[in-house]
Each structure stands twice: as structure tokens, then as C-alpha cells.
Write an enzyme that holds these catalytic residues in place. Structure first.
Site, mmCIF file in Angstrom:
data_model
loop_
_atom_site.group_PDB
_atom_site.id
_atom_site.type_symbol
_atom_site.label_atom_id
_atom_site.label_comp_id
_atom_site.label_asym_id
_atom_site.label_seq_id
_atom_site.Cartn_x
_atom_site.Cartn_y
_atom_site.Cartn_z
ATOM 1 N N ASN A 40 0.850 -1.189 0.000
ATOM 2 C CA ASN A 40 0.000 0.000 0.000
ATOM 3 C C ASN A 40 0.898 1.256 0.000
ATOM 4 O OD1 ASN A 40 -1.435 2.252 1.079
ATOM 5 N ND2 ASN A 40 -3.042 0.884 1.790
ATOM 6 N N ASP B 227 -0.187 4.476 -0.015
ATOM 7 C CA ASP B 227 -0.910 5.686 0.417
ATOM 8 C C ASP B 227 -0.007 6.713 1.090
ATOM 9 O OD1 ASP B 227 -3.185 4.387 -0.323
ATOM 10 O OD2 ASP B 227 -3.988 4.115 1.701
ATOM 11 N N HIS B 228 0.881 6.201 1.974
ATOM 12 C CA HIS B 228 1.595 7.164 2.812
ATOM 13 C C HIS B 228 2.752 7.861 2.102
ATOM 14 C CE1 HIS B 228 -1.202 6.592 5.851
ATOM 15 N NE2 HIS B 228 -0.933 5.304 6.011
ATOM 16 N N ARG C 296 2.908 18.868 2.112
ATOM 17 C CA ARG C 296 3.306 20.167 1.542
ATOM 18 C C ARG C 296 2.477 20.549 0.314
ATOM 19 N NH1 ARG C 296 8.338 22.191 3.264
ATOM 20 N NH2 ARG C 296 8.256 21.904 5.495
ATOM 21 N N HIS D 150 -5.710 3.497 -1.358
ATOM 22 C CA HIS D 150 -7.013 3.755 -0.742
ATOM 23 C C HIS D 150 -7.451 5.149 -1.185
ATOM 24 C CE1 HIS D 150 -9.529 3.734 3.249
ATOM 25 N NE2 HIS D 150 -10.244 4.069 2.199
ATOM 26 N N ARG E 176 -9.628 7.733 -0.484
ATOM 27 C CA ARG E 176 -10.536 8.080 0.623
ATOM 28 C C ARG E 176 -11.537 9.135 0.170
ATOM 29 N NH1 ARG E 176 -8.459 6.024 5.667
ATOM 30 N NH2 ARG E 176 -10.251 7.062 6.576
ATOM 31 N N ARG F 144 -7.485 12.577 1.142
ATOM 32 C CA ARG F 144 -6.409 13.184 1.928
ATOM 33 C C ARG F 144 -5.012 12.751 1.469
ATOM 34 N NH1 ARG F 144 -7.120 9.846 7.551
ATOM 35 N NH2 ARG F 144 -9.265 10.528 7.317
ATOM 36 N N HIS F 145 -4.908 11.609 0.805
ATOM 37 C CA HIS F 145 -3.584 11.244 0.262
ATOM 38 C C HIS F 145 -3.683 10.873 -1.226
ATOM 39 C CE1 HIS F 145 -5.145 7.417 1.678
ATOM 40 N NE2 HIS F 145 -4.722 7.551 2.921
ATOM 41 N N GLU G 290 -8.740 0.310 -2.647
ATOM 42 C CA GLU G 290 -9.563 0.275 -1.424
ATOM 43 C C GLU G 290 -10.499 1.457 -1.457
ATOM 44 O OE1 GLU G 290 -7.236 0.435 2.103
ATOM 45 O OE2 GLU G 290 -6.247 -1.456 1.675
ATOM 46 N N THR H 268 -6.891 6.171 10.410
ATOM 47 C CA THR H 268 -6.786 5.080 9.445
ATOM 48 C C THR H 268 -8.018 4.197 9.618
ATOM 49 O OG1 THR H 268 -5.415 3.218 8.707
ATOM 50 C CG2 THR H 268 -5.384 3.682 11.058
ATOM 51 N N THR H 269 -8.209 3.223 8.716
ATOM 52 C CA THR H 269 -9.369 2.336 8.815
ATOM 53 C C THR H 269 -9.405 1.707 10.208
ATOM 54 O OG1 THR H 269 -8.843 1.829 6.528
ATOM 55 C CG2 THR H 269 -10.619 0.561 7.529
ATOM 56 N N GLU I 117 -10.620 -9.893 3.392
ATOM 57 C CA GLU I 117 -9.354 -9.489 4.006
ATOM 58 C C GLU I 117 -9.594 -9.410 5.510
ATOM 59 O OE1 GLU I 117 -7.351 -5.953 2.488
ATOM 60 O OE2 GLU I 117 -6.325 -5.705 4.422
ATOM 61 N N HIS J 59 -3.477 -4.800 7.894
ATOM 62 C CA HIS J 59 -3.627 -3.656 8.786
ATOM 63 C C HIS J 59 -2.717 -3.780 10.010
ATOM 64 C CE1 HIS J 59 -5.190 -0.025 10.469
ATOM 65 N NE2 HIS J 59 -5.777 0.177 9.311
ATOM 66 N N GLY J 60 -1.852 -2.802 10.134
ATOM 67 C CA GLY J 60 -0.970 -2.731 11.313
ATOM 68 C C GLY J 60 0.173 -3.739 11.298
ATOM 69 N N GLY K 241 1.158 -1.421 4.372
ATOM 70 C CA GLY K 241 1.473 -0.084 3.895
ATOM 71 C C GLY K 241 2.404 0.683 4.803
ATOM 72 N N HIS K 242 1.858 1.131 5.928
ATOM 73 C CA HIS K 242 2.570 2.092 6.767
ATOM 74 C C HIS K 242 3.984 1.626 7.130
ATOM 75 C CE1 HIS K 242 3.534 4.179 10.588
ATOM 76 N NE2 HIS K 242 3.097 5.211 9.883
HETATM 77 N N1 PXP Z 1 -5.850 -3.263 4.597
HETATM 78 C C1 PXP Z 1 -6.805 -2.313 4.636
HETATM 79 C C2 PXP Z 1 -8.194 -2.692 4.312
HETATM 80 C C3 PXP Z 1 -6.487 -0.983 4.973
HETATM 81 O O1 PXP Z 1 -7.465 -0.044 5.000
HETATM 82 C C4 PXP Z 1 -5.134 -0.642 5.224
HETATM 83 C C5 PXP Z 1 -4.786 0.773 5.532
HETATM 84 O O2 PXP Z 1 -5.042 1.581 4.438
HETATM 85 C C6 PXP Z 1 -4.182 -1.680 5.161
HETATM 86 C C7 PXP Z 1 -4.565 -2.971 4.872
HETATM 87 C C8 PXP Z 1 -2.733 -1.411 5.406
HETATM 88 O O3 PXP Z 1 -2.538 -1.096 6.748
HETATM 89 P P1 PXP Z 1 -1.129 -0.562 7.233
HETATM 90 O O4 PXP Z 1 -0.895 0.740 6.543
HETATM 91 O O5 PXP Z 1 -1.282 -0.457 8.707
HETATM 92 O O6 PXP Z 1 -0.125 -1.601 6.820
#
Ligand code: PXP
Length: 396
Positions: A162, A164-165, A173, A198, A200, A204-205, A225, A255-256, A306, A346-347, A368-369
């Protein structure tokens, strides 16, 4: 007696059970065409197998079975370590008879000693599983274990990255760099099996432009997403990503925050799934790992689920972590039984990925993060490569 059995830090099995294991494994050697070869099975607990797993395989968590083939000796095949504690936990999760499952794990270990490997390529896992099923069928005749094995295709875990970040840093900026498009390409070069964005509701990103360009240039697959929203559905049908993952969204959230709430919303979700499927897009639902959610999800027609790993990732104590891991294991198994392709995310990060990645029913991890954060230090390609290696390592 070619099969040696030892117990380390665990209450030994009954004498009759030990004799039964010896007999069945001797018969297994005959079926495999190598009667009389020697090997040792060490039965132990989770703590000790975790130590072996960490020391020799760099996997810092307890597993069910590990095998150490003897490289040079021809008569002595090597050592198998089986955690009876883990076997008991898994037998409960998969609703199997404990002793039958222990024997199935011994067969698994024995095949590893003979060089079978389910972590390499496509043919090798198939061949290993075929032999496991053959031994279980001929020697154990336990239908539940056979069914369990048949549902257990070994596959290397896939990694969907992912980005996104990367866009979050850009938007800090309101600039035009760093570009998530560049990150997507580098992630693929590092071994990503898919790219996730994602879009959103508040943009926002990730923006529409990012999704469109990434779709055009990546070589793997694009996973979009999004929340269930009329404009977003229209956009998805226009861009046609490989997959859409439907997620809940709250404008104020960082975040979600959790899986989709399906109670009372099955019809709404079913319609969105149908609309996307009709446009040739696969649909995944982001769900909390629980039975009720999975059963409701079945009624929506989605192909993929998921499992939300956020609670596992945020667990503060070892006990809580184990409880959440078992919940994920149970849900992954049920999801597969219900006919879903199973993903998780996630996480997840470089510290907590190992135990979840070792759940065989989970095909793909969405991360992602943690990867973007590491990429800031070591570069995107390297950050993805490190995570991919951890995923592959976990499928022991
Ligand atoms: N899966 C879903 C459905 C999410 O919404 C996200 C965050 O956008 C992730 C996975 C990835 O999570 P993380 O950025 O914590 O790895």
C-alpha cells in the site's frame, strides 16, 4: 527400531501411543520405499520449539513441526521436532482428533527430511502435499485429517504494498513529490505482488490521478480500497482495477478502524459487489476476524475477504496477542471452508508479521505504513524485499 522417539520439556505420550507412532512411521518408510532408515522425533512444548525456530530458522514464534535433514549420513535421515502443545492448540482450532493430527505432523516432518519442500516453486508444494495425503490415507484413515490436508494448498504468501503514505508525505506540503507512482514501480522491483491504494472520501492522500497512472504502468495488479459510495463505484468501474477492497470509512479516523459492519447491510454490499463484478473487478471485503461477519459476507457474493489484523497488531500483552492470533487462524480456516480467497492486513510490520504469515490459508498480505516508514530509511525496493523475505520465511 529405526524410529527414535524422545520427549523434551513435555509430559510424554502414553506407551501405547508411542508404539503406535513408531509402527505408523515405520510403515510410512516402507510406503516411501526406504524401509529401515533411521530418524528421531523430539516431542516438545511451544517454548522450546520457538527457541529452535528462532535459532535455526530466524522465526521468532512457536510452530508445529520443524525438520532438520541429515546432510551426509545415508542411513540416518535427521531429526523432527514436534510441539505437542501447538499440535493440541491447532487440533482444537481445526476440529481434529489430537493424536491423528500429531501423526500427520510427523508425516509432514518425515517428508521434509526426504527433501520435500512446500516453500519452493509450484510443483514442489503439490508433490509434498500429495505424499502427505497418501500417507495419511493409507495409514491413518482419519477422514477429518484427510479433508483438512486436502484444503491446505501450500502457497508462498503474496505481498500487496500500500503506497498511500507516500502520497501522505506529498500532501504534507501540497506538493507533487514524492510520487506514489514512483513508489509503486520500486515496490514491484522489490518483489511486490500487487499495489494497493485507498481513495478516501476526503482524498487526503491518494487522488484519482494516482490511481489512473498506477493502473497504467504497473506490471502486477492494482487493488483499490474504497468505501461504498456512488461516485467511487463509478470511478472504479471506469478505471477497472484488478480488485476493489470495500472498507468502512469515517471522515475523522486516522486510518481504517475496523472491518465492515455487515449486519443489516448485506443487501447494500451485495449490490456493490454485483456491480463491480459485472465490470470484471474482483471484490474483497475487509472484515473483523469473526464467524458472524464471514457468514454474512458469504451472502454478498464477494470472492475475497481481508481479515483485519489491527487488533492483533496492537495487542499489548503476549496473552492478548496469542488470543488474537488464534482468532485469525480460526477465521482464516473458516473463510477458506466457506470458499473465500483469504487475505489479511492492517498494522502489520517487520516485528509482528511472522506468526500471521505462517497461517497457511492466508494467501496475501496488504501492508502499507510499516513498509513506507522503512522505505524512508532504506529505500522502497529494499523495504519491500525485506518484508517479502519475512513472508516467505514464515511458511515453514
Ligand atoms: N488493509 C486495509 C483494508 C487498509 O485499510 C489498510 C490501511 O489503508 C491496510 C490494509 C494497510 O494497513 P497498514 O498501513 O497499517 O499496513
Amino acid at each position: 527400531m529405526p524410529v527414535y522417539i524422545q520427549f523434551q520439556n513435555i509430559v510424554p505420550l502414553k506407551k501405547k501411543e508411542i508404539q503406535q507412532i513408531r509402527k505408523l512411521l515405520n510403515n510410512a518408510l516402507s510406503i516411501l520405499g526406504i524401509p529401515g532408515k533411521k530418524f528421531t522425533i523430539f516431542f516438545t512444548n511451544n517454548e522450546l520449539i520457538k527457541e529452535y525456530n528462532r535459532r535455526f530458522l530466524r522465526r521468532d514464534y512457536p510452530t508445529n513441526v520443524i525438520a532438520f535433514p541429515q546432510a551426509e549420513e545415508r542411513e540416518y535421515l535427521g531429526d523432527i521436532i514436534v510441539s505437542l502443545e501447538k499440535a493440541r492448540e491447532e487440533a482444537e482450532i481445526y476440529d481434529l482428533e489430537f493424536f491423528s493430527y500429531v501423526i500427520a505432523l510427523c508425516f509432514h516432518g518425515l517428508l521434509h527430511l526426504l527433501g520435500y519442500d512446500h516453500e519452493r516453486g509450484v510443483y514442489s508444494p503439490w508433490l509434498m502435499l500429495k505424499n502427505e495425503i497418501k500417507l495419511t490415507r493409507e495409514l491413518l484413515a482419519d477422514e477429518r485429517v484427510i479433508k483438512y490436508l486436502m484444503g491446505r494448498e501450500y502457497m508462498p504468501a503474496k505481498l500487496a504494498v500500500n503506497v498511500d503514505h507516500v502520497a501522505t508525505v506529498r500532501e504534507a506540503r501540497r506538493s507533487y513529490y514524492p510520487d506514489p507512482v514512483h513508489a509503486a514501480v520500486l515496490a514491484e522491483l522489490g518483489g511486490a505482488d500487487g499495489i494497493v491504494v485507498h481513495l478516501r472520501l476526503d482524498r487526503r492522500h491518494i487522488k484519482e490521478r494516482d490511481v489512473r497512472i498506477i493502473k497504467e504502468i504497473i506490471k502486477t495488479k492494482l487493488i483499490l480500497e474504497m468505501a461504498i459510495d456512488e461516485d467511487l463505484l463509478k470511478f472504479a468501474k471506469e478505471v477497472k482495477p484488478y480488485q476493489v477492497t470495500l472498507v468502512p470509512e469515517r471522515v475523522e479516523e486516522i486510518t481504517t478502524e475496523g472491518g465492515l459492519e455487515l449486519e443489516g447491510r448485506v443487501e447494500e454490499v451485495r449490490k456493490a459487489v454485483e456491480e463491480l463484478n459485472r465490470a470484471g473487478i474482483k471484490v474483497s471485503l475487509f472484515l473483523n476476524p469473526d464467524e458472524k461477519a464471514l457468514e454474512l459476507a458469504k451472502r454478498t457474493g464477494a470472492q475475497i475477504v481481508e481479515l483485519h489484523t489491527g487488533i492483533y497488531a496492537e495487542a499489548r500483552t503476549e496473552e492478548e496477542k496469542i488470543r488474537e492470533l488464534e482468532r485469525l487462524e480460526r477465521s482464516a480456516y473458516l473463510a477458506k471452508e466457506l470458499g473465500f480467497i483469504v487475505h489479511a492486513g492492517h498494522g502489520l510490520n517487520y516485528e509482528n508479521i511472522g506468526p500471521v504469515a505462517s497461517i497457511p490459508q492466508i494467501e496475501e498480505f496488504s501492508i502499507g505504513h510499516a513498509i513506507v516508514a522503512r522505505a524512508v530509511m532504506v529505500g522502497m525496493k529494499e523495504a519491500v524485499r525485506e518484508m517479502k523475505n519475512l513472508l516467505l520465511l514464515a511458511r515453514g
